[in-house]
Design a protein around this motif. Structure first.
Motif, PDB file in Angstrom:
ATOM      1  N   LEU A  18       0.815  -1.218   0.000  1.00  0.00           N
ATOM      2  CA  LEU A  18       0.000   0.000   0.000  1.00  0.00           C
ATOM      3  C   LEU A  18       0.846   1.264   0.000  1.00  0.00           C
ATOM      4  O   LEU A  18       0.563   2.210  -0.731  1.00  0.00           O
ATOM      5  CB  LEU A  18      -0.936  -0.031   1.223  1.00  0.00           C
ATOM      6  N   CYS A  19       1.901   1.312   0.819  1.00  0.00           N
ATOM      7  CA  CYS A  19       2.704   2.541   0.911  1.00  0.00           C
ATOM      8  C   CYS A  19       3.792   2.612  -0.155  1.00  0.00           C
ATOM      9  O   CYS A  19       4.392   3.670  -0.352  1.00  0.00           O
ATOM     10  CB  CYS A  19       3.302   2.679   2.310  1.00  0.00           C
ATOM     11  N   CYS A  80       4.478  -5.671   5.185  1.00  0.00           N
ATOM     12  CA  CYS A  80       5.226  -4.409   5.177  1.00  0.00           C
ATOM     13  C   CYS A  80       5.200  -3.803   6.573  1.00  0.00           C
ATOM     14  O   CYS A  80       4.120  -3.574   7.125  1.00  0.00           O
ATOM     15  CB  CYS A  80       4.619  -3.429   4.179  1.00  0.00           C
ATOM     16  N   THR A  82       5.763  -0.863   7.480  1.00  0.00           N
ATOM     17  CA  THR A  82       5.280   0.524   7.485  1.00  0.00           C
ATOM     18  C   THR A  82       3.766   0.588   7.366  1.00  0.00           C
ATOM     19  O   THR A  82       3.096   1.211   8.186  1.00  0.00           O
ATOM     20  CB  THR A  82       5.915   1.327   6.330  1.00  0.00           C
ATOM     21  N   CYS A  83       3.209  -0.066   6.350  1.00  0.00           N
ATOM     22  CA  CYS A  83       1.761   0.071   6.111  1.00  0.00           C
ATOM     23  C   CYS A  83       0.974  -1.178   6.497  1.00  0.00           C
ATOM     24  O   CYS A  83      -0.256  -1.147   6.531  1.00  0.00           O
ATOM     25  CB  CYS A  83       1.492   0.411   4.646  1.00  0.00           C
TER      26      CYS A  83
HETATM   27 ZN   LIG Z   1       4.042  -0.664   2.764  1.00  0.00          ZN
END
Ligand SMILES: [Zn+2]
Ligand SMILES: [Zn+2]
Length: 150
Positions: A18-19, A80, A82-83
């Motif tokens: 996604l990110c 991930c 991050t996201c």
């Molecule tokens: Zn991500």
């Protein structure tokens, strides 16, 4: 040739989380078809339904940092950091990737070919069609699994 290998192909698929911090390229042998699992671990891990397609380890290139959770003694799930996008599940021995098709726009054309743990399928996941199905007991009779998963 096994039923799943009837869908085996080569070629390239480009995917990302996604990110965008994780980018995945599949370039080589993979199965252009999706299998769904309704076991308790897959439901918790995705929050909805787990569906994946298989790609040979040699065909997969990953860019970016990935977090991995060993969900069983014989497999792990990566995402991930991050996201939080789910990326893949890997069997420790087979080594192949079970990739989440939603990361790859081209995979939107892949058919649904298998559904397991059908007796655990939530009412809010209506999957229709003429594909292979196995209940929990049928699947666990000849595949590694975690006892008492709920
Ligand atoms: Zn991500
Ligand atoms: Zn599962």
């Amino acid at each position: 040739m096994s039923w799943i290998d009837a869908h085996r192909t080569s070629g390239r698929l480009d995917g990302r989380c996604l990110c965008g911090a994780v980018r995945i390229v599949v370039d080589g042998s993979h199965v252009a078809a999706v299998s769904v699992c309704h076991c308790g671990m897959c439901q918790r891990s995705t929050g909805y339904a787990y569906g994946s397609f298989v790609a040979d380890a040699e065909a997969v290139t990953v860019e970016g940092a990935v977090a991995t959770y060993a969900s069983t003694p014989f497999s792990s799930r990566s995402f991930c950091p991050t996201c939080g996008s789910h990326l893949w599940l890997r069997d420790n021995e087979a080594g192949e990737y079970e990739l989440f098709p939603g990361l790859f726009p081209a995979a939107a054309e892949f058919p649904l070919v298998s559904e397991i743990y059908t007796d655990r399928r939530p009412a809010y996941v209506p999957l229709a069609g003429d594909h292979r199905t196995k209940t929990q007991a049928e699947y666990e009779a000849d595949n590694p699994h975690v006892e008492g998963d709920a």
